[in-house]
Design an enzyme around this catalytic site. Structure first.
Site, PDB file in Angstrom:
ATOM      1  N   HIS A 165     -45.649   3.510 -28.602  1.00  0.00           N
ATOM      2  CA  HIS A 165     -44.299   3.134 -29.038  1.00  0.00           C
ATOM      3  C   HIS A 165     -44.334   2.466 -30.409  1.00  0.00           C
ATOM      4  O   HIS A 165     -43.435   2.664 -31.238  1.00  0.00           O
ATOM      5  CB  HIS A 165     -43.652   2.198 -28.018  1.00  0.00           C
ATOM      6  CG  HIS A 165     -43.134   2.894 -26.798  1.00  0.00           C
ATOM      7  ND1 HIS A 165     -42.654   2.224 -25.701  1.00  0.00           N
ATOM      8  CD2 HIS A 165     -43.009   4.211 -26.505  1.00  0.00           C
ATOM      9  CE1 HIS A 165     -42.263   3.086 -24.784  1.00  0.00           C
ATOM     10  NE2 HIS A 165     -42.479   4.301 -25.239  1.00  0.00           N
TER      11      HIS A 165
ATOM     12  N   ARG B 208     -45.898  -0.850 -11.401  1.00  0.00           N
ATOM     13  CA  ARG B 208     -45.271   0.259 -12.118  1.00  0.00           C
ATOM     14  C   ARG B 208     -45.628   0.219 -13.601  1.00  0.00           C
ATOM     15  O   ARG B 208     -45.621   1.233 -14.291  1.00  0.00           O
ATOM     16  CB  ARG B 208     -43.749   0.254 -11.940  1.00  0.00           C
ATOM     17  CG  ARG B 208     -43.062   1.441 -12.632  1.00  0.00           C
ATOM     18  CD  ARG B 208     -41.608   1.603 -12.272  1.00  0.00           C
ATOM     19  NE  ARG B 208     -41.000   2.705 -13.041  1.00  0.00           N
ATOM     20  CZ  ARG B 208     -39.796   3.190 -12.837  1.00  0.00           C
ATOM     21  NH1 ARG B 208     -39.031   2.708 -11.872  1.00  0.00           N
ATOM     22  NH2 ARG B 208     -39.334   4.180 -13.578  1.00  0.00           N
TER      23      ARG B 208
ATOM     24  N   ASN C  66     -47.314   2.732 -18.010  1.00  0.00           N
ATOM     25  CA  ASN C  66     -47.210   2.559 -19.468  1.00  0.00           C
ATOM     26  C   ASN C  66     -48.542   2.712 -20.183  1.00  0.00           C
ATOM     27  O   ASN C  66     -48.651   2.374 -21.366  1.00  0.00           O
ATOM     28  CB  ASN C  66     -46.600   1.194 -19.786  1.00  0.00           C
ATOM     29  CG  ASN C  66     -45.183   1.064 -19.275  1.00  0.00           C
ATOM     30  OD1 ASN C  66     -44.393   2.001 -19.384  1.00  0.00           O
ATOM     31  ND2 ASN C  66     -44.851  -0.073 -18.687  1.00  0.00           N
TER      32      ASN C  66
ATOM     33  N   GLU D 244     -48.624  13.215 -20.877  1.00  0.00           N
ATOM     34  CA  GLU D 244     -48.164  12.446 -19.723  1.00  0.00           C
ATOM     35  C   GLU D 244     -48.800  12.959 -18.430  1.00  0.00           C
ATOM     36  O   GLU D 244     -48.989  12.198 -17.479  1.00  0.00           O
ATOM     37  CB  GLU D 244     -46.636  12.502 -19.618  1.00  0.00           C
ATOM     38  CG  GLU D 244     -45.903  11.849 -20.783  1.00  0.00           C
ATOM     39  CD  GLU D 244     -45.812  10.329 -20.692  1.00  0.00           C
ATOM     40  OE1 GLU D 244     -46.412   9.747 -19.762  1.00  0.00           O
ATOM     41  OE2 GLU D 244     -45.152   9.730 -21.559  1.00  0.00           O
TER      42      GLU D 244
ATOM     43  N   HIS E 213     -43.060  11.821 -29.070  1.00  0.00           N
ATOM     44  CA  HIS E 213     -43.417  10.796 -28.084  1.00  0.00           C
ATOM     45  C   HIS E 213     -44.753  11.082 -27.392  1.00  0.00           C
ATOM     46  O   HIS E 213     -45.613  10.204 -27.302  1.00  0.00           O
ATOM     47  CB  HIS E 213     -42.300  10.656 -27.053  1.00  0.00           C
ATOM     48  CG  HIS E 213     -42.634   9.708 -25.946  1.00  0.00           C
ATOM     49  ND1 HIS E 213     -42.787   8.354 -26.143  1.00  0.00           N
ATOM     50  CD2 HIS E 213     -42.872   9.922 -24.624  1.00  0.00           C
ATOM     51  CE1 HIS E 213     -43.097   7.775 -24.990  1.00  0.00           C
ATOM     52  NE2 HIS E 213     -43.159   8.698 -24.055  1.00  0.00           N
TER      53      HIS E 213
ATOM     54  N   HIS F 259     -48.624   3.587 -23.832  1.00  0.00           N
ATOM     55  CA  HIS F 259     -47.281   3.493 -24.401  1.00  0.00           C
ATOM     56  C   HIS F 259     -47.097   2.310 -25.338  1.00  0.00           C
ATOM     57  O   HIS F 259     -46.271   2.375 -26.241  1.00  0.00           O
ATOM     58  CB  HIS F 259     -46.239   3.446 -23.279  1.00  0.00           C
ATOM     59  CG  HIS F 259     -46.006   4.761 -22.609  1.00  0.00           C
ATOM     60  ND1 HIS F 259     -47.010   5.444 -21.947  1.00  0.00           N
ATOM     61  CD2 HIS F 259     -44.905   5.531 -22.510  1.00  0.00           C
ATOM     62  CE1 HIS F 259     -46.515   6.572 -21.465  1.00  0.00           C
ATOM     63  NE2 HIS F 259     -45.244   6.653 -21.791  1.00  0.00           N
TER      64      HIS F 259
ATOM     65  N   ARG G 198     -19.064   1.853 -13.883  1.00  0.00           N
ATOM     66  CA  ARG G 198     -20.087   1.011 -13.241  1.00  0.00           C
ATOM     67  C   ARG G 198     -21.061   1.804 -12.393  1.00  0.00           C
ATOM     68  O   ARG G 198     -21.660   1.275 -11.461  1.00  0.00           O
ATOM     69  CB  ARG G 198     -19.432  -0.109 -12.417  1.00  0.00           C
ATOM     70  CG  ARG G 198     -18.621  -1.072 -13.281  1.00  0.00           C
ATOM     71  CD  ARG G 198     -18.120  -2.268 -12.486  1.00  0.00           C
ATOM     72  NE  ARG G 198     -17.443  -3.199 -13.370  1.00  0.00           N
ATOM     73  CZ  ARG G 198     -16.151  -3.122 -13.666  1.00  0.00           C
ATOM     74  NH1 ARG G 198     -15.397  -2.161 -13.136  1.00  0.00           N
ATOM     75  NH2 ARG G 198     -15.607  -3.990 -14.481  1.00  0.00           N
TER      76      ARG G 198
ATOM     77  N   LYS H  51     -46.105   9.584  -9.789  1.00  0.00           N
ATOM     78  CA  LYS H  51     -45.059   8.685 -10.269  1.00  0.00           C
ATOM     79  C   LYS H  51     -44.169   8.224  -9.120  1.00  0.00           C
ATOM     80  O   LYS H  51     -43.792   7.053  -9.041  1.00  0.00           O
ATOM     81  CB  LYS H  51     -44.223   9.350 -11.361  1.00  0.00           C
ATOM     82  CG  LYS H  51     -43.159   8.395 -11.899  1.00  0.00           C
ATOM     83  CD  LYS H  51     -42.708   8.705 -13.284  1.00  0.00           C
ATOM     84  CE  LYS H  51     -41.846   7.558 -13.813  1.00  0.00           C
ATOM     85  NZ  LYS H  51     -41.314   7.830 -15.152  1.00  0.00           N
TER      86      LYS H  51
ATOM     87  N   GLU I   2     -40.226  -2.289 -12.024  1.00  0.00           N
ATOM     88  CA  GLU I   2     -41.349  -2.616 -12.899  1.00  0.00           C
ATOM     89  C   GLU I   2     -41.625  -4.110 -12.972  1.00  0.00           C
ATOM     90  O   GLU I   2     -41.762  -4.698 -14.038  1.00  0.00           O
ATOM     91  CB  GLU I   2     -41.113  -2.059 -14.320  1.00  0.00           C
ATOM     92  CG  GLU I   2     -42.405  -1.869 -15.104  1.00  0.00           C
ATOM     93  CD  GLU I   2     -42.196  -1.231 -16.469  1.00  0.00           C
ATOM     94  OE1 GLU I   2     -42.598  -1.844 -17.458  1.00  0.00           O
ATOM     95  OE2 GLU I   2     -41.632  -0.139 -16.540  1.00  0.00           O
TER      96      GLU I   2
ATOM     97  N   LYS J 243     -35.452   5.115 -15.044  1.00  0.00           N
ATOM     98  CA  LYS J 243     -35.383   4.383 -16.313  1.00  0.00           C
ATOM     99  C   LYS J 243     -34.494   5.162 -17.276  1.00  0.00           C
ATOM    100  O   LYS J 243     -34.712   6.350 -17.501  1.00  0.00           O
ATOM    101  CB  LYS J 243     -36.763   4.232 -16.921  1.00  0.00           C
ATOM    102  CG  LYS J 243     -37.565   3.063 -16.426  1.00  0.00           C
ATOM    103  CD  LYS J 243     -38.829   2.991 -17.277  1.00  0.00           C
ATOM    104  CE  LYS J 243     -39.640   1.780 -16.975  1.00  0.00           C
ATOM    105  NZ  LYS J 243     -40.814   1.720 -17.872  1.00  0.00           N
TER     106      LYS J 243
END
Length: 372
Positions: free
Chosen positions: A255, A244, A248, A189, A270, A251, A125, A230, A240, A147
């Site tokens: 993606h 935030r 993206n 990026e 990527h 993206h 956990r 960032k 997010e 993330k």
């Protein structure tokens, strides 16, 4: 700490952590980790390519600081970000009898960081997690902000958790072993942070990008500026729910293109998807009369100068038709209750979150820009 290292803090109250940026940090990792997490044992998760260059130095550094470690090796590449590899990492951590207070160390690029972080977030956990990004893309983006996740047949990063690291060690010397294509992909990026809300940084990159590629102070400066940008956003909006999402930029298109190519790194990695996505976002903004065509051309010119793709036509091999591409966009996790959300722009450094973008507009734009 190394005199050459720059420190950027991610301010999250009691869970705040440092990003150290500079040369030689892999060799100093043991003392930096032991100072923050005394008495731990660790599992190092890496891929075969990165391990060949850096695993020995890291293991030795941990050992010198009294940190016992075990290593879990995975194949390199985006296709490793799957359930099978996640199970392999989880089983490796449990087989080593690591406890909740011990640490998982991600030594590698974004794939390893995302996968190892997900494992750290779910085993017992939630275990301690240390990011040691070895690619430019990971140093400026995926290693910061917590993330984590894996890909599925339905899309990229659709399964994962938010799990913040306790420390990020970005060894700029590790970038010297990167293939040129991987470094360029990571640079997308870096440029992204200028295009979101730092127009002065983008202008600086237009002048200094060659020095960033060559290494030295300009490279460290670019990485530190990116991490700082960032960190500011993550501190404001960790999960997010608000701005935030600006991170993206590029993206949603990117993606979709990665999914359309089956995550085949030979065709598209990527950062290249993000580069094309950023160019498309600026061009789409101009089409919607939100920004000028001159801004879109400026972005395309910079991507061309550094050797990055910016059109769908730059992707080798055939692409699915525009309707299929729209389907990938609709599956992306940045979609809420079926409404299409994009990061669009009013110009360089003036990005904003556009909700309820009509699918019909996106479809006709994709048709116009489709190489077929």
């Amino acid at each position: 700490m190394s005199a050459d290292a720059v420190t950027v803090e991610v301010g999250l109250g009691t869970r705040s952590y440092d990003i150290l940026i500079g040369p030689g940090l892999i060799g100093r990792a043991g003392e930096e980790i032991a100072r923050r997490l005394p008495g731990i044992r660790a599992a190092i998760v890496s891929d075969e390519n990165v391990a060949a260059h850096h695993l020995g130095a890291l293991s030795e550094s941990l050992s010198r600081s009294g940190i016992e470690s075990t290593s879990i090796m995975l194949p390199a590449g985006e296709k490793t970000k799957n359930f099978d590899a996640l199970q392999q990492v989880v089983d490796g951590i449990l087989a080593a009898r690591l406890e909740r207070g011990d640490a998982v160390i991600a030594l590698g690029g974004g794939v390893i960081g995302d996968l190892a972080g997900f494992a750290a977030g779910i085993v017992r956990r939630g275990m301690n997690f240390v990011q040691m990004p070895t690619s430019l893309l990971a140093q400026v983006d995926s290693s910061v902000g917590g993330k984590t996740g894996i890909n599925t047949a339905h899309g990229k990063n659709l399964v994962g958790v938010f799990h913040q690291p306790r420390l990020v060690l970005a060894d700029t010397g590790a970038l010297d072993t990167l293939p040129a294509r991987e470094f360029r992909a990571g640079y997308a990026e870096v440029a992204k942070y200028g295009l979101i809300d730092r127009p002065d940084f983008f202008a600086w990159l237009e002048k200094n990008w060659q020095e960033v590629f060559d290494g030295g102070p300009a490279r460290t400066e670019a990485i530190a500026q990116s991490c700082s940008a960032k960190a500011e956003v993550v501190a404001r909006d960790e999960f997010e729910t608000g701005d935030r999402a600006l991170l993206n930029l590029g993206h949603t298109f990117g993606h979709a293109l990665e999914a359309a190519t089956g995550y085949d790194g030979a065709r598209l990695v990527h950062g290249e998807g993000v580069a094309i996505g950023m160019a498309l976002a600026h061009r789409f903004s101009a089409r919607l009369n939100l920004a000028s065509h001159d801004d879109a051309a400026r972005v395309e010119a910079h991507l061309t100068a550094v050797g990055l793709p910016w059109r769908m036509a730059d992707i080798p091999g055939p692409l699915p038709d525009a309707e299929r591409l729209l389907g990938y966009i609709a599956q992306d996790k940045k979609v809420s209750r079926g409404a299409l959300t994009f990061i669009l722009t009013h110009g360089v450094g003036q990005s904003f979150i556009a909700r309820d973008v009509p699918a019909s507009e996106v479809l006709s734009f994709l048709r116009e820009n489709h190489p077929g």
